[in-house]
Each structure stands twice: as C-alpha cells, then as structure tokens.
Design a protein around this motif. Structure first.
Motif, short mmCIF file in Angstrom:
data_model
loop_
_atom_site.label_atom_id
_atom_site.label_comp_id
_atom_site.label_asym_id
_atom_site.label_seq_id
_atom_site.Cartn_x
_atom_site.Cartn_y
_atom_site.Cartn_z
N ASP A 1 0.82 -1.22 0.00
CA ASP A 1 0.00 0.00 0.00
C ASP A 1 0.85 1.27 0.00
OD1 ASP A 1 0.82 -0.38 2.64
OD2 ASP A 1 -0.97 0.59 3.45
N ASP A 2 2.11 1.18 0.43
CA ASP A 2 3.00 2.35 0.37
C ASP A 2 3.31 2.73 -1.07
OD1 ASP A 2 3.00 2.16 3.08
OD2 ASP A 2 5.07 1.50 3.27
N GLU A 3 3.30 1.74 -1.96
CA GLU A 3 3.54 1.99 -3.38
C GLU A 3 2.30 2.54 -4.07
OE1 GLU A 3 6.17 1.71 -5.36
OE2 GLU A 3 7.60 0.65 -4.10
N SER B 1 10.28 1.29 0.89
CA SER B 1 11.47 0.47 1.16
C SER B 1 11.70 0.22 2.64
CB SER B 1 12.70 1.14 0.55
OG SER B 1 12.91 2.40 1.15
N GLU B 2 10.84 0.76 3.49
CA GLU B 2 11.02 0.64 4.94
C GLU B 2 9.68 0.27 5.59
OE1 GLU B 2 13.82 1.29 6.93
OE2 GLU B 2 15.07 1.66 5.18
N LEU B 3 9.75 -0.48 6.68
CA LEU B 3 8.57 -0.77 7.48
C LEU B 3 8.50 0.20 8.64
CD1 LEU B 3 8.81 -4.67 7.84
CD2 LEU B 3 7.40 -3.38 6.24
N VAL B 4 7.34 0.81 8.83
CA VAL B 4 7.10 1.58 10.05
C VAL B 4 6.62 0.57 11.10
CG1 VAL B 4 6.67 3.78 8.89
CG2 VAL B 4 4.77 2.21 9.29
N PHE B 5 6.47 1.00 12.34
CA PHE B 5 6.22 0.05 13.43
C PHE B 5 4.98 -0.82 13.21
CE2 PHE B 5 4.75 -1.25 17.65
CZ PHE B 5 5.85 -1.99 18.03
N ASP B 6 3.85 -0.22 12.81
CA ASP B 6 2.65 -1.03 12.63
C ASP B 6 2.81 -2.02 11.47
OD1 ASP B 6 2.53 1.21 10.90
OD2 ASP B 6 0.35 1.04 10.72
N GLU B 7 3.56 -1.65 10.43
CA GLU B 7 3.84 -2.57 9.34
C GLU B 7 4.78 -3.69 9.81
OE1 GLU B 7 3.56 0.46 5.52
OE2 GLU B 7 5.47 0.22 6.57
N PHE B 8 5.73 -3.34 10.68
CA PHE B 8 6.62 -4.36 11.24
C PHE B 8 5.83 -5.38 12.04
CE2 PHE B 8 9.00 -5.76 15.02
CZ PHE B 8 9.92 -6.58 14.39
N GLU B 9 4.87 -4.91 12.84
CA GLU B 9 4.04 -5.84 13.61
C GLU B 9 3.26 -6.78 12.68
OE1 GLU B 9 2.81 -3.62 17.70
OE2 GLU B 9 1.80 -2.91 15.88
N GLU B 10 2.71 -6.23 11.60
CA GLU B 10 1.98 -7.06 10.64
C GLU B 10 2.93 -8.05 9.96
OE1 GLU B 10 -0.50 -6.72 6.46
OE2 GLU B 10 -0.18 -4.91 7.62
N TRP B 11 4.12 -7.58 9.57
CA TRP B 11 5.11 -8.45 8.94
C TRP B 11 5.48 -9.60 9.87
CZ3 TRP B 11 10.19 -9.45 10.46
CH2 TRP B 11 10.95 -10.19 9.55
#
Length: 77
Positions: free
Chosen positions: A35-37, A49-59
């Motif tokens: 969704d960032d793209e 190209s980077e995960l923010v914290f909430d994306e890191f949790e989902e990852w």
C-alpha cells in the motif's frame, strides 16, 4: 526496518529452513508494504522500502503464521 534487516532478523533467530527461506521473507515484506507503493502516505517516514512500526508488527505476524503453518520436514528436529 528494510528488507535486508528483516532477512538478518530471521537469519539471526535461526528461522530459515527448507520450507521458509529468503523468498518467503521478501514476499511477506512486499505484501505488508504494497500500500506504500499504491497510495500516498500521510506519514513521511512511511516509505515503500522501509517498514514503520505497525507494518513491522503485521510483517512479524505474517512470518510467524507462515512458520507455524509450514509442515515440518521429517529430517528436521
């Protein structure tokens, strides 16, 4: 956290095996960050190209789900 750092985390934790490799790490990273793209982000730190914290949790949850659902190989303990 970028994709290389995600790889290093999985490698350092010893999670790679025959069923879960770098391909799966890359796929989960892309799925979380897609969704960032596609959409313009309000948060300027939220880059494709980077995960923010909430994306890191989902990852992390997706990685855990894949590792847990992968059938274990008979030659692995």
């Amino acid at each position: 956290m970028n994709v290389m750092e995600c790889h290093e985390l999985i490698d350092d934790c010893g999670m790679y095996d025959k069923k879960f490799g770098t391909r799966e790490v890359l796929i989960t990273f892309v799925k979380v960050n897609l969704d960032d793209e596609v959409y313009e982000q309000e948060d300027e730190d939220n880059m494709p190209s980077e995960l923010v914290f909430d994306e890191f949790e989902e990852w992390l949850a997706r990685v855990f789900g894949q590792v847990q659902s992968a059938p274990s190989s008979p030659d692995l303990p």
